[in-house]
Design an enzyme around this catalytic site. Structure first.
Site, PDB file in Angstrom:
ATOM      1  N   ASN A   9       1.023  -0.833   0.014  1.00 17.94           N
ATOM      2  CA  ASN A   9       0.154   0.013   0.084  1.00 17.94           C
ATOM      3  C   ASN A   9       1.007   1.443  -0.091  1.00 17.94           C
ATOM      4  OD1 ASN A   9      -1.764   2.240   0.618  1.00 17.94           O
ATOM      5  ND2 ASN A   9      -2.539   1.391   2.384  1.00 17.94           N
ATOM      6  N   TRP A  10       1.265   2.215  -1.179  1.00 10.51           N
ATOM      7  CA  TRP A  10       1.790   2.992  -1.560  1.00 10.51           C
ATOM      8  C   TRP A  10       1.210   4.075  -0.682  1.00 10.51           C
ATOM      9  CZ3 TRP A  10       4.388   2.344  -6.930  1.00 10.51           C
ATOM     10  CH2 TRP A  10       5.247   0.961  -7.137  1.00 10.51           C
ATOM     11  N   LYS A  11       0.366   4.015  -0.471  1.00  6.56           N
ATOM     12  CA  LYS A  11      -0.384   5.108   0.486  1.00  6.56           C
ATOM     13  C   LYS A  11      -0.658   6.139  -0.057  1.00  6.56           C
ATOM     14  CE  LYS A  11      -0.150   3.262   4.957  1.00  6.56           C
ATOM     15  NZ  LYS A  11       0.004   3.427   6.365  1.00  6.56           N
ATOM     16  N   HIS A  94      -9.372   1.816   4.432  1.00 13.93           N
ATOM     17  CA  HIS A  94      -7.855   1.589   5.706  1.00 13.93           C
ATOM     18  C   HIS A  94      -8.567   1.810   6.801  1.00 13.93           C
ATOM     19  CE1 HIS A  94      -3.647   2.853   6.303  1.00 13.93           C
ATOM     20  NE2 HIS A  94      -3.537   1.707   5.793  1.00 13.93           N
ATOM     21  N   GLU A  96      -6.527   4.872   7.718  1.00 18.39           N
ATOM     22  CA  GLU A  96      -5.777   6.820   7.213  1.00 18.39           C
ATOM     23  C   GLU A  96      -7.068   6.825   6.944  1.00 18.39           C
ATOM     24  OE1 GLU A  96      -2.593   5.724   5.698  1.00 18.39           O
ATOM     25  OE2 GLU A  96      -1.102   4.872   7.812  1.00 18.39           O
ATOM     26  N   GLU A 166      -5.253  -4.814  10.548  1.00 16.74           N
ATOM     27  CA  GLU A 166      -3.950  -4.058  10.785  1.00 16.74           C
ATOM     28  C   GLU A 166      -4.785  -2.786  12.016  1.00 16.74           C
ATOM     29  OE1 GLU A 166      -1.990  -2.438   6.955  1.00 16.74           O
ATOM     30  OE2 GLU A 166      -4.193  -1.011   6.645  1.00 16.74           O
ATOM     31  N   GLY A 172       2.466   2.648  11.132  1.00 17.43           N
ATOM     32  CA  GLY A 172       3.755   3.215  10.732  1.00 17.43           C
ATOM     33  C   GLY A 172       4.422   3.610  11.867  1.00 17.43           C
ATOM     34  N   SER A 212       3.549  -1.557  10.439  1.00 20.72           N
ATOM     35  CA  SER A 212       5.287  -1.931  10.667  1.00 20.72           C
ATOM     36  C   SER A 212       5.951  -4.045  10.081  1.00 20.72           C
ATOM     37  CB  SER A 212       5.424  -1.807  12.094  1.00 20.72           C
ATOM     38  OG  SER A 212       5.364  -0.543  12.246  1.00 20.72           O
TER      39      SER A 212
HETATM   40  P1  13P Z   1       3.194   0.417   8.064  1.00 20.21           P
HETATM   41  O1  13P Z   1       3.601  -0.442   6.995  1.00 20.21           O
HETATM   42  O2  13P Z   1       3.996   1.367   7.038  1.00 20.21           O
HETATM   43  O3  13P Z   1       3.157   0.675   9.240  1.00 20.21           O
HETATM   44  O4  13P Z   1       1.601   0.798   7.153  1.00 20.21           O
HETATM   45  C1  13P Z   1       0.987  -0.670   7.058  1.00 20.21           C
HETATM   46  C2  13P Z   1      -0.130  -0.146   6.565  1.00 20.21           C
HETATM   47  O5  13P Z   1      -1.006   0.813   7.052  1.00 20.21           O
HETATM   48  C3  13P Z   1      -1.068  -0.724   5.263  1.00 20.21           C
HETATM   49  O6  13P Z   1      -1.666  -0.884   5.308  1.00 20.21           O
END
Ligand code: 13P
Length: 249
Positions: A9-11, A94, A96, A166, A172, A212
């Site tokens: 997931n490159w966000k 997600h 976020e 998650e 993160g 993470s």
């Molecule tokens: P990180 O791997 O940066 O913690 O992010 C996880 C995530 O939100 C994947 O969707």
């Protein structure tokens, strides 16, 4: 047998040009685990990604999809456009999106149903906050999120769906659920799916861990009985690190 999935997931990272460059690096990686590999760039980078992925085994995913077919939804993206670009998977719900963009269990459900109707494969995200973890209600939270997300999904459609567990506090932050905790929560999610869809469907469903996860901890997480893959944020943005996750074994 559930085929492992490693999804990046490159966000909100990687412009179209950067997307192309990273995909070229990823295409050079030898996949020794046999996992299904998916990359989920920003919407605006999907076209460049689709072009760059031509002829590759790596699958393309989006980070969101709207629940309407089309219309007055400024800034959103519909399922038909994602399909037209060659997108196969779509991340839905997600944390976020839930935290910053008002996504609720109900809208997650609406988006999930629309994605499935359009022939996209949803990667539905669930996860507890730090407060919920501290209150000891992780399983209740993630099972409820799962059941609401799957309202109206048919047993046939479930075969195209993936769930990602998650924990919000692990995203993160560098904090990871222990492999045992991740496995226990994922087993609880599988149990919730079993209550609705039966044992066989629940056993076939892939449930990923995210938060993470990286090249250092992927092996131990993936060694768990019920962890079927990873949804990777930060570590998916660097080809060498993502290669380490893909080759978790
Ligand atoms: P990180 O791997 O940066 O913690 O992010 C996880 C995530 O939100 C994947 O969707």
């Amino acid at each position: 047998m559930r085929r492992p999935m490693i999804a990046g997931n490159w966000k909100m990272n990687k412009t179209p040009a950067e997307t192309k460059a990273l995909i070229e690096d990823l295409k050079a990686i030898e996949n020794r685990s046999g996992a299904e590999v998916v990359v989920c760039p920003m919407t605006v980078s999907l076209f460049a990604a689709a072009e760059a992925l031509k002829g590759s085994e790596i699958k393309l995913g989006a980070q969101n999809v709207h629940f309407a077919d089309k219309g007055a939804y400024t800034g959103e993206c519909n399922a038909a456009s994602l399909k037209e670009l060659g997108v196969e998977y779509v991340i839905i719900g997600h944390s976020e999106r839930r935290q910053y963009f008002g996504e609720t269990d109900l809208t997650v459900n609406q988006r999930t149903l629309k994605a499935l109707e359009a022939g996209l494969k949803p990667i539905v995200c669930v996860g507890e906050s730090l407060e919920q973890k501290q209150q000891g209600i992780t399983n209740e939270i993630v099972c409820l999120q799962t059941k609401v997300a799957l309202l109206g999904v048919t047993a046939e459609q479930l075969k195209d769906l993936v769930i990602a567990y998650e924990p919000v506090w692990a995203i993160g932050t560098g904090l990871t659920a222990t492999p045992e905790d991740a496995n226990n929560t994922i087993r609880a999610i599988r149990g919730a799916v079993e209550e609705v869809f039966g044992a066989e469907a629940a056993q076939s469903l892939r449930i990923l861990y995210g938060g993470s996860m990286n090249d250092k901890n992927a092996h131990d997480l993936m060694a768990q009985s019920d962890v079927d893959g990873g949804l990777i944020g930060g570590a998916s943005l660097v080809a060498e690190k993502f290669a380490g996750v893909i080759n978790f074994n």
